[in-house]
Design an enzyme around this catalytic site. Structure first.
Site, mmCIF file in Angstrom:
data_model
loop_
_atom_site.group_PDB
_atom_site.id
_atom_site.type_symbol
_atom_site.label_atom_id
_atom_site.label_comp_id
_atom_site.label_asym_id
_atom_site.label_seq_id
_atom_site.Cartn_x
_atom_site.Cartn_y
_atom_site.Cartn_z
ATOM 1 N N ASP A 82 0.826 -1.209 0.000
ATOM 2 C CA ASP A 82 0.000 0.000 0.000
ATOM 3 C C ASP A 82 0.861 1.259 0.000
ATOM 4 O O ASP A 82 2.095 1.200 -0.042
ATOM 5 C CB ASP A 82 -1.012 -0.024 1.146
ATOM 6 C CG ASP A 82 -0.412 0.252 2.523
ATOM 7 O OD1 ASP A 82 0.760 0.669 2.603
ATOM 8 O OD2 ASP A 82 -1.133 0.068 3.522
ATOM 9 N N MET A 108 -5.564 9.544 10.145
ATOM 10 C CA MET A 108 -6.091 10.106 8.898
ATOM 11 C C MET A 108 -7.016 11.298 9.164
ATOM 12 O O MET A 108 -8.099 11.407 8.602
ATOM 13 C CB MET A 108 -6.826 9.016 8.104
ATOM 14 C CG MET A 108 -5.945 7.835 7.743
ATOM 15 S SD MET A 108 -6.831 6.393 7.094
ATOM 16 C CE MET A 108 -7.526 5.715 8.617
ATOM 17 N N LYS A 120 -4.116 3.135 -1.423
ATOM 18 C CA LYS A 120 -5.338 3.931 -1.380
ATOM 19 C C LYS A 120 -5.033 5.175 -0.573
ATOM 20 O O LYS A 120 -4.639 5.091 0.588
ATOM 21 C CB LYS A 120 -6.485 3.145 -0.746
ATOM 22 C CG LYS A 120 -6.835 1.856 -1.490
ATOM 23 C CD LYS A 120 -7.952 1.105 -0.814
ATOM 24 C CE LYS A 120 -9.295 1.785 -0.989
ATOM 25 N NZ LYS A 120 -9.729 1.844 -2.385
#
Length: 284
Positions: A51, A188, A73
């Site tokens: 990732d 995040m 992503k």
């Protein structure tokens, strides 16, 4: 009496077998923080599906000839859809490949590892989960911020700053978190930090509460911004901070004045008693 003789033997680690998928945590970034089992898997995998948070230094540990497939992503950017990633893992395993799904941090902590594992179960593909050091713990330790300390908190809450839609999660009761958890670690969160801070302050959190934003945790370019809950959005914008970033809110942030061990290595003078606990004890 003589001391008993201790026989040392190397651990007998399992091997990544053909047709298997290992869901592995790569840790928060520093290649020294991956586990021994993760390193062994990198040396055995035919295909590494990695990732966006897995750095080149860790990928360089893959065996010569291994295929490296990017499946990152990132919020707000074109990304491979999650069902397609799961299907790719299944396809590779059915081809008899030894498949390593490599994720930043821990695959089961806001890493969608559970979703991929469920897809493998449905497809009857054998798998193993190899935990990694989550950025919410290891990343903050590199910033000199412990997630718990006896003088500040007996609980900590980990929460994501966005849901599957990319927005601030409606399923999170921010007012309850504001009132119940002494330390909040938000993954995040940078994109929505202004909105999240407002929700917490509306829920009763002090605008002056110590807050830190840790970007690129554990890497040489790590940046730590110490601010307050009320100022964090404006200060982050002024500093030009960019993801990936962790946000930690609570009195533990004050401990960085004493525990910034990376800063001390670069000449920062540390404060021995940042919470004033010694003075409180002496006056009690």
């Amino acid at each position: 009496m003589s001391s008993p003789e201790i026989t040392m033997r190397r651990p007998d680690f399992p091997s990544l077998e053909p047709g298997w998928v290992w869901l592995v945590g790569a840790g928060p970034g520093d290649p020294g923080l991956i586990t021994l089992l993760a390193a062994k898997a990198l040396g055995e995998a035919d295909v590494v599906v990695y990732d966006a948070l897995v750095g080149e230094a860790i990928l360089a540990m893959a065996r010569p000839g291994a295929e490296l497939e990017y499946a990152g992503k990132r919020g707000g950017k074109p990304s491979i859809k999650q069902p397609d990633i799961s299907l790719r893992l299944i396809q590779l395993a059915r081809e008899g490949k030894r498949v390593l799904r490599l994720k930043g941090g821990d695959p089961m902590v806001f890493g969608r590892g559970g979703e991929e594992a469920l897809a493998l179960v449905a497809a009857k593909v054998p798998f193993r989960i190899v935990p990694g050091i989550s950025a919410g713990i290891g990343g903050l330790a590199y910033a000199g911020i412990p997630v718990t300390h006896r003088e500040t908190n007996s609980a900590v809450t980990f929460v994501t700053g966005h849901d599957a839609t990319g927005d601030v999660p409606d399923s999170v009761n921010w007012a309850a978190l504001a009132q119940s958890s002494p330390v909040l670690v938000i993954y995040m969160a940078l994109k929505h930090i202004e909105r999240i801070a407002a929700l917490l302050i509306e829920g009763g959190r002090s605008a002056g509460e110590p807050t830190a934003i840790v970007c690129r945790a554990t890497l040489p370019e790590q940046t730590v911004l110490e601010t307050t809950l009320g100022r964090c959005a404006a200060d982050a914008e002024a500093a030009g901070l960019e993801p990936p970033a962790m946000v930690v809110i609570g009195e533990v942030v004050r401990l960085r004045a004493a525990l910034d061990w990376l800063g001390a290595a670069q000449g920062r003078v540390l404060t021995a008693d940042p919470l004033g606990t010694r003075r409180q004890t002496e006056s009690a």
